[in-house]
Write an enzyme that holds these catalytic residues in place. Sequence first.
Site, PDB file in Angstrom:
ATOM      1  N   MET A  97       0.963  -1.235   0.031  1.00  0.00           N
ATOM      2  CA  MET A  97       0.064   0.113  -0.049  1.00  0.00           C
ATOM      3  C   MET A  97       0.892   1.239   0.133  1.00  0.00           C
ATOM      4  O   MET A  97       1.697   1.320   0.951  1.00  0.00           O
ATOM      5  CB  MET A  97      -0.971  -0.015   1.062  1.00  0.00           C
ATOM      6  CG  MET A  97      -1.860  -1.225   1.361  1.00  0.00           C
ATOM      7  SD  MET A  97      -2.603  -1.025   2.972  1.00  0.00           S
ATOM      8  CE  MET A  97      -1.407  -1.831   3.941  1.00  0.00           C
ATOM      9  N   ILE A 155       2.044  -5.398   8.193  1.00  0.00           N
ATOM     10  CA  ILE A 155       3.263  -5.035   8.431  1.00  0.00           C
ATOM     11  C   ILE A 155       3.552  -3.532   8.214  1.00  0.00           C
ATOM     12  O   ILE A 155       3.298  -2.853   7.328  1.00  0.00           O
ATOM     13  CB  ILE A 155       4.103  -5.768   7.464  1.00  0.00           C
ATOM     14  CG1 ILE A 155       4.046  -7.359   7.562  1.00  0.00           C
ATOM     15  CG2 ILE A 155       5.393  -5.551   7.632  1.00  0.00           C
ATOM     16  CD1 ILE A 155       4.396  -7.962   6.402  1.00  0.00           C
ATOM     17  N   GLY A 185       0.989   4.058   5.079  1.00  0.00           N
ATOM     18  CA  GLY A 185       1.758   3.248   3.937  1.00  0.00           C
ATOM     19  C   GLY A 185       2.275   1.868   4.586  1.00  0.00           C
ATOM     20  O   GLY A 185       3.350   1.927   5.491  1.00  0.00           O
ATOM     21  N   SER A 186       2.069   0.681   4.027  1.00  0.00           N
ATOM     22  CA  SER A 186       2.734  -0.543   4.331  1.00  0.00           C
ATOM     23  C   SER A 186       2.445  -1.649   3.334  1.00  0.00           C
ATOM     24  O   SER A 186       2.341  -1.406   2.304  1.00  0.00           O
ATOM     25  CB  SER A 186       2.418  -0.803   5.895  1.00  0.00           C
ATOM     26  OG  SER A 186       3.163  -1.936   6.408  1.00  0.00           O
ATOM     27  N   ARG A 187       2.255  -2.598   4.036  1.00  0.00           N
ATOM     28  CA  ARG A 187       1.849  -4.022   3.451  1.00  0.00           C
ATOM     29  C   ARG A 187       1.161  -5.099   4.318  1.00  0.00           C
ATOM     30  O   ARG A 187       1.281  -4.968   5.559  1.00  0.00           O
ATOM     31  CB  ARG A 187       3.003  -4.575   2.472  1.00  0.00           C
ATOM     32  CG  ARG A 187       3.715  -5.629   3.194  1.00  0.00           C
ATOM     33  CD  ARG A 187       4.974  -6.257   2.493  1.00  0.00           C
ATOM     34  NE  ARG A 187       5.132  -7.501   2.662  1.00  0.00           N
ATOM     35  CZ  ARG A 187       6.310  -7.922   2.703  1.00  0.00           C
ATOM     36  NH1 ARG A 187       7.282  -7.316   2.307  1.00  0.00           N
ATOM     37  NH2 ARG A 187       6.753  -9.312   2.934  1.00  0.00           N
TER      38      ARG A 187
END
Length: 226
Positions: A97, A155, A185-187
């Site tokens: 993301m 994460i 923002g991350s995943r």
Amino acid sequence: MFHKEGQTIILTTFFIVSILILSAQFYVTPLWLRWGIQIVAIAILILILQFFRNPKRVAVKSFDEILAPVDGKVVVIEEVEENEYFKGKRKQVSIFMSPLNVHVTRYAASGSIKFSKYHPGKYLVAWHPKASEENERTTVVINTPKFGDILYRQIAGALARRIVNYAEKGDSVQQGDDAGFIKFGSRVDLFLPLDCAITVKLNQKVKGAKTCIASFVDTNEKQKTI
């Protein structure tokens, strides 16, 4: 519509932006500087508002499908060893993301929560190979009627410093419902059974609670046709 996790930040930002705009209007003499301050302040408010947006998503629930838990881009599809819970091989699908994506996490499938754990950690960039094991993260396992146990992992990235996870052991959850939030923002990694059929491709953009990530394969029926 905005996510409840952003209420404090939105209100604080709105207050600060209002003060900056009014202060610039009354106390900054050069017109170009006054407009510059006001435009930047408004732009910051717009960015905060778009980050915490929470578009209504009505999932078409199906026990035969795993839906994307977040909006973003598929950056990993591979068979891996999952060592925290399964301690064995699984198919991993990872969705990255950017700060511009919707950051709501939604349940990828209906079922019951068997495992939910928070891990403090580092803040490596989200696409780093070791981010899944070394970054701040939460691990959640859902027991589903068709796929058995599936695992998803929120994460944190280099900018994300706050993971919100609503899943608690014993909860019954519905596909597409709000499961948490990752700020800035991350995943998210999904770990799925080896015999499921992955229905997305690398670099494909997906939508949370809308895009099918994997479908159920009836191994008994498959064996009958061989």
